[in-house]
Design a protein around this motif. Structure first.
Motif, mmCIF file in Angstrom:
data_model
loop_
_atom_site.group_PDB
_atom_site.id
_atom_site.type_symbol
_atom_site.label_atom_id
_atom_site.label_comp_id
_atom_site.label_asym_id
_atom_site.label_seq_id
_atom_site.Cartn_x
_atom_site.Cartn_y
_atom_site.Cartn_z
ATOM 1 N N GLN A 3 -4.194 -12.484 2.837
ATOM 2 C CA GLN A 3 -3.461 -11.464 3.747
ATOM 3 C C GLN A 3 -2.188 -10.819 3.302
ATOM 4 O O GLN A 3 -2.228 -9.635 3.498
ATOM 5 N N THR A 4 -1.484 -11.585 2.571
ATOM 6 C CA THR A 4 -0.299 -10.956 2.360
ATOM 7 C C THR A 4 -0.382 -9.927 0.972
ATOM 8 O O THR A 4 0.082 -8.715 1.070
ATOM 9 N N LEU A 5 -1.317 -10.069 0.114
ATOM 10 C CA LEU A 5 -1.599 -9.321 -0.807
ATOM 11 C C LEU A 5 -2.325 -8.079 -0.469
ATOM 12 O O LEU A 5 -2.100 -7.039 -0.941
ATOM 13 N N ARG A 6 -3.247 -8.082 0.659
ATOM 14 C CA ARG A 6 -3.912 -7.246 1.309
ATOM 15 C C ARG A 6 -3.081 -6.244 1.784
ATOM 16 O O ARG A 6 -3.158 -5.040 1.839
ATOM 17 N N GLU A 7 -1.976 -6.780 2.506
ATOM 18 C CA GLU A 7 -1.065 -6.039 3.405
ATOM 19 C C GLU A 7 -0.204 -5.119 2.337
ATOM 20 O O GLU A 7 0.310 -4.080 2.582
ATOM 21 N N SER A 8 0.024 -5.855 1.070
ATOM 22 C CA SER A 8 0.845 -5.062 0.229
ATOM 23 C C SER A 8 0.244 -3.925 -0.614
ATOM 24 O O SER A 8 0.944 -3.640 -1.455
ATOM 25 N N GLY A 9 -1.102 -4.074 -0.328
ATOM 26 C CA GLY A 9 -1.945 -2.917 -1.277
ATOM 27 C C GLY A 9 -2.458 -3.516 -2.634
ATOM 28 O O GLY A 9 -2.882 -2.557 -3.158
ATOM 29 N N ASP A 10 -2.604 -4.724 -2.782
ATOM 30 C CA ASP A 10 -3.145 -5.230 -4.059
ATOM 31 C C ASP A 10 -4.460 -5.021 -3.804
ATOM 32 O O ASP A 10 -5.149 -5.044 -2.622
ATOM 33 N N ARG A 11 -5.284 -5.463 -4.802
ATOM 34 C CA ARG A 11 -7.013 -5.434 -5.123
ATOM 35 C C ARG A 11 -7.197 -6.915 -4.576
ATOM 36 O O ARG A 11 -7.089 -7.522 -5.373
ATOM 37 N N VAL A 12 -7.671 -7.031 -3.549
ATOM 38 C CA VAL A 12 -8.293 -8.540 -3.167
ATOM 39 C C VAL A 12 -9.507 -7.880 -2.192
ATOM 40 O O VAL A 12 -9.365 -7.031 -1.554
ATOM 41 N N PRO A 13 -10.533 -9.088 -2.259
ATOM 42 C CA PRO A 13 -11.635 -8.810 -1.584
ATOM 43 C C PRO A 13 -11.449 -9.000 -0.039
ATOM 44 O O PRO A 13 -10.694 -9.513 0.277
ATOM 45 N N ILE B 22 -8.740 -13.682 -10.155
ATOM 46 C CA ILE B 22 -9.829 -13.845 -9.493
ATOM 47 C C ILE B 22 -10.086 -13.019 -8.289
ATOM 48 O O ILE B 22 -11.274 -12.543 -8.026
ATOM 49 N N TYR B 23 -9.164 -12.857 -7.684
ATOM 50 C CA TYR B 23 -9.017 -11.825 -6.557
ATOM 51 C C TYR B 23 -9.555 -10.436 -6.971
ATOM 52 O O TYR B 23 -10.290 -9.623 -6.506
ATOM 53 N N GLY B 24 -8.994 -10.015 -8.175
ATOM 54 C CA GLY B 24 -9.117 -8.644 -8.565
ATOM 55 C C GLY B 24 -10.745 -8.701 -9.194
ATOM 56 O O GLY B 24 -11.483 -7.664 -8.697
#
Length: 411
Positions: free
Chosen positions: A95-105, A128-130
């Motif tokens: 959730q945090t990475l998605r809100e910061s704009g990173d590439r997560v599924p 692994i998320y990438g």
């Protein structure tokens, strides 16, 4: 930075949960908007009950999530948490990475949760998320392509029915009344097979040694090897008599054979797969192993020889595997005179793919020009190309042969 964002997100998440619950319960209560005394009393009672619950619920949540505050505050080890706690940490990370704009599924597959839970390092989990993000993006793109193809097939079938009802030839070719014949995929495969027929009868062959299957520790290298073998047939139509391809030392129950069966069976390709060694198929004196580590430089194409290409993806080029195998089998070995005609860039390696080596051999076979043959080396690897001239008589002969085969030779 990521841990601080996770800490802030967790606090906001558990702090706003009770306010939202309180507001939703108040708005959904049936007594809202009533002016009677009973309605007001009932509303006051419900508000008092919500206030009492809101004072007790944070205590329970704080008690149940003490491990989360300890993990974020004291920088505890990820391996010390339970499986449910690790899963919660991973959900907060996503959730945090998605809100910061990173590439997560958007959705993590069920078969990947075990790998994520057993990965203690954050950077490894982010990789692994990438990967999952790219795979999810590829599947979405593939689904859109399949949908577009299905729509195209439906429109094509509808058009065929309209042509049949109008009494016209039922074909999907746009110019249904044309003097030119439309060639489909089956006709293209037939023409490709016809091109290999004469060289196969005459014994002109190129061998791809598939005996390095155990050297491919990563699955990506094995998939890349199958891609290169399939790309080999992309430029076959350019040659008058392309050499027939043998896949020797191909294990029937190996990973390479399984990957071919998953994509398209080898029976659909114009190749001869065999588990036998090239020593048992061809005469020993005709075999020449092409290796970049050989000390013998190749000068011209030998039409009586059978050239062997090592079926291995060696990006580093540090292990002389093909040269060592040629020495063990006691057969001749040669290398391309690349340094005489091509200067590579500083950051590019000198490794060539299987399809590039095959195209170099076929161009040299039909033209006799190393300059023309080395044009199949990609420009991104080349810093400078040297041009060499043949003798006048030999140049005229190769120009005539090039015009006869359809290859325009320019020296």
């Amino acid at each position: 930075m990521l841990i601080s964002r996770i800490f802030t997100s967790a606090i906001l998440k558990y702090q706003n949960r009770f306010v939202l619950t309180k507001t939703r319960s108040f708005l959904s209560h049936p007594s809202v908007g009533l002016s009677s005394e009973n309605g007001i009393n009932q509303e006051n009672k419900s508000l008092n009950a919500l206030d009492s619950l809101s004072t007790q619920k944070p205590i329970d949540d704080n008690t149940n999530n003490e491990w989360l505050w300890a993990y974020l505050r004291d920088r505890q080890s990820f391996s010390d948490l339970t499986e449910a706690q690790r899963r919660c940490i991973i959900e907060i990370e996503l959730q945090t990475l998605r809100e910061s704009g990173d590439r997560v599924p958007e959705v993590v597959p069920c078969d990947r949760w075990t790998q994520l839970i057993n990965t203690p390092v954050l950077e490894h989990r982010k990789s692994i998320y990438g990967y999952l993000f790219l795979r999810e993006l590829y599947r979405k793109r593939r689904a859109s392509i399949v949908a577009a193809n299905n729509l195209r097939r439906a429109e094509s079938a509808k058009r065929r029915q309209e042509l049949i009802s109008e009494g016209k030839p039922p074909t999907n070719y746009p110019g249904y009344s044309s003097i030119f014949r439309h060639l489909g995929r089956q006709q293209e495969k037939y023409l490709c097979a016809q091109a290999f027929l004469a060289p196969a009868i005459l014994g002109e062959a190129v061998v791809i040694d598939c005996g390095f299957e155990n050297e491919h520790a990563r699955e990506y290298y094995l998939l890349n090897l199958v891609d290169q073998i399939q790309y080999l047939f992309a430029e076959v139509h350019r040659y008058h008599s392309p050499s027939f391809v043998y896949l020797c030392n191909l294990s029937s129950d190996g990973r390479l054979q399984a990957e071919f069966n998953r994509r398209s069976p080898l029976e659909s390709l114009c190749v001869e797969p065999t588990e036998s060694s090239y020593l048992d198929v061809f005469p020993h004196e005709k075999l020449i192993y092409l290796s970049p580590d050989s000390n013998v430089e190749m000068t011209s194409f030998d039409h009586d020889a059978v050239y062997i290409i090592g079926g291995i993806i060696d990006l580093s080029g540090k292990k002389p595997l093909t040269f060592g195998k040629a020495k063990r089998d006691n057969i001749r070995h040669q290398r391309f005179p690349i340094d005489r005609y091509v200067k590579f860039g500083g950051g590019s390696g000198k490794t060539l793919t299987i399809d590039q080596v095959y195209n170099i051999l076929m161009t040299l076979k039909h033209t006799g020009s190393w300059t023309e043959a080395f044009k199949y080396i990609p420009d991104r690897k080349v810093a400078e190309r040297y041009s060499g001239k043949l003798e006048d008589k030999q140049q005229v002969e190769y120009e005539k042969f090039g015009r006869w085969t359809g290859l325009n030779v320019k020296h």
